[in-house]
Design a protein around this motif. Sequence first.
Motif, short mmCIF file in Angstrom:
data_model
loop_
_atom_site.label_atom_id
_atom_site.label_comp_id
_atom_site.label_asym_id
_atom_site.label_seq_id
_atom_site.Cartn_x
_atom_site.Cartn_y
_atom_site.Cartn_z
N SER A 185 0.83 -1.21 0.00
CA SER A 185 0.00 0.00 0.00
C SER A 185 0.86 1.25 0.00
CB SER A 185 -0.93 0.00 1.22
OG SER A 185 -1.87 1.04 1.13
N GLY A 189 1.19 4.13 -2.99
CA GLY A 189 1.08 5.57 -2.77
C GLY A 189 2.22 6.34 -3.42
N GLN A 199 -4.90 12.33 -4.70
CA GLN A 199 -5.92 11.71 -3.86
C GLN A 199 -5.71 10.20 -3.75
OE1 GLN A 199 -8.07 13.21 -1.95
NE2 GLN A 199 -7.26 15.16 -2.67
N LYS A 200 -5.36 9.56 -4.84
CA LYS A 200 -5.10 8.12 -4.79
C LYS A 200 -3.90 7.83 -3.90
CE LYS A 200 -6.99 6.74 -9.29
NZ LYS A 200 -6.68 6.11 -10.60
N GLU A 203 -4.95 8.14 -0.25
CA GLU A 203 -5.75 6.99 0.17
C GLU A 203 -4.86 5.79 0.46
OE1 GLU A 203 -8.56 6.37 -2.93
OE2 GLU A 203 -9.66 8.23 -2.54
N ALA A 204 -3.86 5.59 -0.38
CA ALA A 204 -2.95 4.45 -0.18
C ALA A 204 -2.13 4.63 1.09
CB ALA A 204 -2.03 4.30 -1.39
N LYS A 206 -2.96 6.43 3.67
CA LYS A 206 -3.87 6.38 4.82
C LYS A 206 -4.15 4.93 5.22
CE LYS A 206 -8.29 8.21 6.44
NZ LYS A 206 -9.50 8.99 6.07
N MET A 207 -4.26 4.05 4.24
CA MET A 207 -4.50 2.64 4.55
C MET A 207 -3.34 2.06 5.36
SD MET A 207 -5.20 -0.62 2.02
CE MET A 207 -6.93 -0.21 1.79
N SER A 225 2.00 11.69 3.76
CA SER A 225 0.67 12.29 3.71
C SER A 225 0.71 13.73 4.17
CB SER A 225 -0.31 11.48 4.58
OG SER A 225 -0.48 10.18 4.07
#
Length: 268
Positions: A185, A189, A199-200, A203-204, A206-207, A225
Amino acid sequence: MVKALTSAMALLLAVVGFSATVQAATQSLEQRVERLERRADNPVLIQLSRRLAEQQRQIQELYGEIDRLKYQLSQTRDKMAKQYQETDERINQLETRPAGKAVTAVPVVSSEAVAPVVESREATKEAAAESKAKTHAIHPATAEEKKAYDQAFGLIKKSDYKSASEAFAKFKKQYPQSELASNASYWEGESEVILGHEQKALEAFKMVYEKYPDSSKAPDALLRSADMHQEMGQVKEAKALYEKLLKAFPKGKAATKAEQRLKDLKSK
């Protein structure tokens, strides 16, 4: 006597001639001034003059805009160079680690998993069950998982970031409990950052720090991030993530960088 009269007449004629010349010159000068005044009052010339002045002003503004764009381009290049350098450092760290330890992830065991001694047996059993469930949520990577991960990571080395992102996304979907899922993940990112998909990428990342908080990549995911939010002008979100990183992971390179960047933001 005759000679005197002749001289006088010659002098008189010279004076008259000079006077006429002066008068003609004066008239010529006045005529020239008059012509210039007529030209100056010409509306066409006035309009052209105004247009010329306006064009000169616009040219000066364009020069100023070019200088501003050059500065922004220089800043953007510096930021991109910094991102590439950090990415290269992370890749080099992974490549230089001993075999079998290239990518590791600590099993997810939160502080809640180790429950304090309580009076109720039922509460103790529930805590033990929760601890057991969380401990076994992540399993060591199998040979199949390692192969799939190595293939995805190889795409990053080839600078094929689009294919790498797709491969890492497929990996974490297919092996969500693998110890390599958090790493997959994270590198998904990083690939999306290089592709310009903010944004993608967020999200990666954040996971990583939400689903795999005990992963070795969680601090780096938080830092990336926060950096992205700062670059996007979202200062409030950036500060919150820097502070979260320092609270959850107070030691390490990521924490050192977060502390410095947080100070820089607060000083502005």
